[in-house]
Design a protein around this motif. Sequence first.
Motif, PDB file in Angstrom:
ATOM      1  N   ASP A  53      -5.832  -4.644   4.272  1.00 52.63           N
ATOM      2  CA  ASP A  53      -7.016  -4.220   3.536  1.00 52.63           C
ATOM      3  C   ASP A  53      -7.615  -2.971   4.184  1.00 52.63           C
ATOM      4  O   ASP A  53      -8.041  -2.045   3.495  1.00 52.63           O
ATOM      5  N   HIS A  54      -7.610  -2.938   5.500  1.00 47.30           N
ATOM      6  CA  HIS A  54      -8.121  -1.775   6.236  1.00 47.30           C
ATOM      7  C   HIS A  54      -7.333  -0.519   5.860  1.00 47.30           C
ATOM      8  O   HIS A  54      -7.913   0.535   5.593  1.00 47.30           O
ATOM      9  N   ALA A  55      -6.006  -0.634   5.808  1.00 51.24           N
ATOM     10  CA  ALA A  55      -5.157   0.510   5.474  1.00 51.24           C
ATOM     11  C   ALA A  55      -5.398   0.982   4.044  1.00 51.24           C
ATOM     12  O   ALA A  55      -5.565   2.188   3.796  1.00 51.24           O
ATOM     13  N   GLN A  56      -5.424   0.048   3.090  1.00 49.74           N
ATOM     14  CA  GLN A  56      -5.622   0.459   1.699  1.00 49.74           C
ATOM     15  C   GLN A  56      -6.999   1.068   1.491  1.00 49.74           C
ATOM     16  O   GLN A  56      -7.165   1.987   0.704  1.00 49.74           O
ATOM     17  N   ASP A  57      -7.991   0.586   2.229  1.00 49.79           N
ATOM     18  CA  ASP A  57      -9.337   1.133   2.129  1.00 49.79           C
ATOM     19  C   ASP A  57      -9.374   2.588   2.590  1.00 49.79           C
ATOM     20  O   ASP A  57     -10.008   3.437   1.971  1.00 49.79           O
ATOM     21  N   HIS A  58      -8.659   2.882   3.669  1.00 48.44           N
ATOM     22  CA  HIS A  58      -8.615   4.255   4.180  1.00 48.44           C
ATOM     23  C   HIS A  58      -7.767   5.169   3.307  1.00 48.44           C
ATOM     24  O   HIS A  58      -8.050   6.364   3.215  1.00 48.44           O
ATOM     25  N   LEU A  59      -6.745   4.628   2.651  1.00 46.04           N
ATOM     26  CA  LEU A  59      -5.921   5.438   1.760  1.00 46.04           C
ATOM     27  C   LEU A  59      -6.650   5.813   0.481  1.00 46.04           C
ATOM     28  O   LEU A  59      -6.460   6.884  -0.074  1.00 46.04           O
ATOM     29  N   GLY A  60      -7.465   4.924  -0.004  1.00 40.00           N
ATOM     30  CA  GLY A  60      -8.104   5.141  -1.297  1.00 40.00           C
ATOM     31  C   GLY A  60      -7.198   4.635  -2.414  1.00 40.00           C
ATOM     32  O   GLY A  60      -6.278   3.842  -2.177  1.00 40.00           O
ATOM     33  N   GLU A  61      -7.423   5.107  -3.612  1.00 44.62           N
ATOM     34  CA  GLU A  61      -6.687   4.614  -4.784  1.00 44.62           C
ATOM     35  C   GLU A  61      -5.195   4.911  -4.665  1.00 44.62           C
ATOM     36  O   GLU A  61      -4.774   6.062  -4.597  1.00 44.62           O
ATOM     37  N   VAL A  62      -4.382   3.849  -4.635  1.00 42.12           N
ATOM     38  CA  VAL A  62      -2.931   3.989  -4.536  1.00 42.12           C
ATOM     39  C   VAL A  62      -2.377   4.317  -5.916  1.00 42.12           C
ATOM     40  O   VAL A  62      -2.662   3.620  -6.898  1.00 42.12           O
ATOM     41  N   VAL A  63      -1.558   5.396  -5.991  1.00 41.14           N
ATOM     42  CA  VAL A  63      -1.025   5.837  -7.281  1.00 41.14           C
ATOM     43  C   VAL A  63       0.498   5.718  -7.374  1.00 41.14           C
ATOM     44  O   VAL A  63       1.060   5.774  -8.472  1.00 41.14           O
ATOM     45  N   PHE A  64       1.188   5.544  -6.243  1.00 43.16           N
ATOM     46  CA  PHE A  64       2.648   5.448  -6.262  1.00 43.16           C
ATOM     47  C   PHE A  64       3.129   4.770  -4.986  1.00 43.16           C
ATOM     48  O   PHE A  64       2.581   4.993  -3.909  1.00 43.16           O
ATOM     49  N   VAL A  65       4.184   3.942  -5.131  1.00 37.16           N
ATOM     50  CA  VAL A  65       4.794   3.280  -3.981  1.00 37.16           C
ATOM     51  C   VAL A  65       6.306   3.437  -4.087  1.00 37.16           C
ATOM     52  O   VAL A  65       6.886   3.184  -5.145  1.00 37.16           O
ATOM     53  N   ASP A  66       6.933   3.870  -3.008  1.00 40.36           N
ATOM     54  CA  ASP A  66       8.386   4.005  -2.939  1.00 40.36           C
ATOM     55  C   ASP A  66       8.911   2.934  -1.995  1.00 40.36           C
ATOM     56  O   ASP A  66       8.636   2.988  -0.788  1.00 40.36           O
ATOM     57  N   LEU A  67       9.620   1.963  -2.539  1.00 44.12           N
ATOM     58  CA  LEU A  67      10.132   0.847  -1.745  1.00 44.12           C
ATOM     59  C   LEU A  67      11.662   0.816  -1.803  1.00 44.12           C
ATOM     60  O   LEU A  67      12.251   1.235  -2.800  1.00 44.12           O
ATOM     61  N   PRO A  68      12.308   0.276  -0.776  1.00 41.09           N
ATOM     62  CA  PRO A  68      13.775   0.210  -0.743  1.00 41.09           C
ATOM     63  C   PRO A  68      14.309  -0.908  -1.644  1.00 41.09           C
ATOM     64  O   PRO A  68      13.553  -1.715  -2.178  1.00 41.09           O
ATOM     65  N   ASP A  69      15.627  -0.943  -1.764  1.00 43.59           N
ATOM     66  CA  ASP A  69      16.287  -1.967  -2.575  1.00 43.59           C
ATOM     67  C   ASP A  69      16.511  -3.236  -1.769  1.00 43.59           C
ATOM     68  O   ASP A  69      16.616  -3.204  -0.541  1.00 43.59           O
ATOM     69  N   THR A  70      16.649  -4.346  -2.488  1.00 40.75           N
ATOM     70  CA  THR A  70      17.042  -5.612  -1.875  1.00 40.75           C
ATOM     71  C   THR A  70      18.397  -5.404  -1.189  1.00 40.75           C
ATOM     72  O   THR A  70      19.250  -4.682  -1.698  1.00 40.75           O
ATOM     73  N   GLY A  71      18.574  -6.029  -0.029  1.00 41.59           N
ATOM     74  CA  GLY A  71      19.819  -5.892   0.724  1.00 41.59           C
ATOM     75  C   GLY A  71      19.777  -4.816   1.788  1.00 41.59           C
ATOM     76  O   GLY A  71      20.637  -4.763   2.663  1.00 41.59           O
ATOM     77  N   THR A  72      18.769  -3.962   1.742  1.00 43.04           N
ATOM     78  CA  THR A  72      18.599  -2.905   2.742  1.00 43.04           C
ATOM     79  C   THR A  72      18.121  -3.517   4.056  1.00 43.04           C
ATOM     80  O   THR A  72      17.341  -4.465   4.059  1.00 43.04           O
ATOM     81  N   SER A  73      18.593  -2.964   5.158  1.00 43.73           N
ATOM     82  CA  SER A  73      18.118  -3.401   6.475  1.00 43.73           C
ATOM     83  C   SER A  73      16.911  -2.579   6.887  1.00 43.73           C
ATOM     84  O   SER A  73      16.839  -1.380   6.600  1.00 43.73           O
ATOM     85  N   VAL A  74      15.962  -3.240   7.540  1.00 44.09           N
ATOM     86  CA  VAL A  74      14.796  -2.557   8.105  1.00 44.09           C
ATOM     87  C   VAL A  74      14.776  -2.810   9.607  1.00 44.09           C
ATOM     88  O   VAL A  74      15.271  -3.823  10.081  1.00 44.09           O
ATOM     89  N   SER A  75      14.189  -1.851  10.334  1.00 40.55           N
ATOM     90  CA  SER A  75      14.099  -1.959  11.793  1.00 40.55           C
ATOM     91  C   SER A  75      12.655  -1.941  12.235  1.00 40.55           C
ATOM     92  O   SER A  75      11.831  -1.200  11.665  1.00 40.55           O
ATOM     93  N   HIS A  76      12.363  -2.715  13.254  1.00 41.21           N
ATOM     94  CA  HIS A  76      11.025  -2.785  13.846  1.00 41.21           C
ATOM     95  C   HIS A  76      10.510  -1.386  14.161  1.00 41.21           C
ATOM     96  O   HIS A  76      11.171  -0.614  14.847  1.00 41.21           O
ATOM     97  N   GLY A  77       9.356  -1.035  13.602  1.00 37.05           N
ATOM     98  CA  GLY A  77       8.717   0.248  13.878  1.00 37.05           C
ATOM     99  C   GLY A  77       9.215   1.416  13.057  1.00 37.05           C
ATOM    100  O   GLY A  77       8.664   2.505  13.141  1.00 37.05           O
TER     101      GLY A  77
END
Length: 161
Positions: free
Chosen positions: A60-84
């Motif tokens: 909530d803190h992050a979204q409050d500082h960003l303001g109105e979110v207009v677009f999100v780019d997310l990866p596909d299912t099956g993609t690996s993510v790394s800490h940090g």
Amino acid sequence: MALRMWVSSTANALRVSSTVSRTNFSLSRCFSTVLEGLKYASSHEWVKHEGSVATIGITDHAQDHLGEVVFVDLPDTGTSVSHGSSFGAIESVKATSDINSPISGEIVDVNTKLSETPGLINSSPYEDGWMIKVKPSNPSELESLMGAKEYTKLCDEEEIH
């Protein structure tokens, strides 16, 4: 002088920091929602670990500082993510920011509703605004994340500085 004394006593009563100069004063404190039972990264992502899956979103803190979110780019299912490491980006009327993964693992689900309704991040960051679900590859990374109390303290310190 009277203004400085009033600001100082009010700040003490409200348990907030105060800054007073000859021309202005400010009171600050983090009033964002922080939920118990979640883990938090210093980069303002949250994790809810249930069974073998961890749900990740921004706070909530992050979204409050960003303001109105207009677009999100997310990866596909099956993609690996790394800490940090970055796994996507979020664009608001103010800025575009990377979204970092607080844990490592494989993405097992992506919130596709955010493609059409990115504002869910603003209206419901901990529920409808979740971003990805991950099967953690190193569950011990969860232990390095903050609890609600520590995260609230971090937010308060950021508001002061």
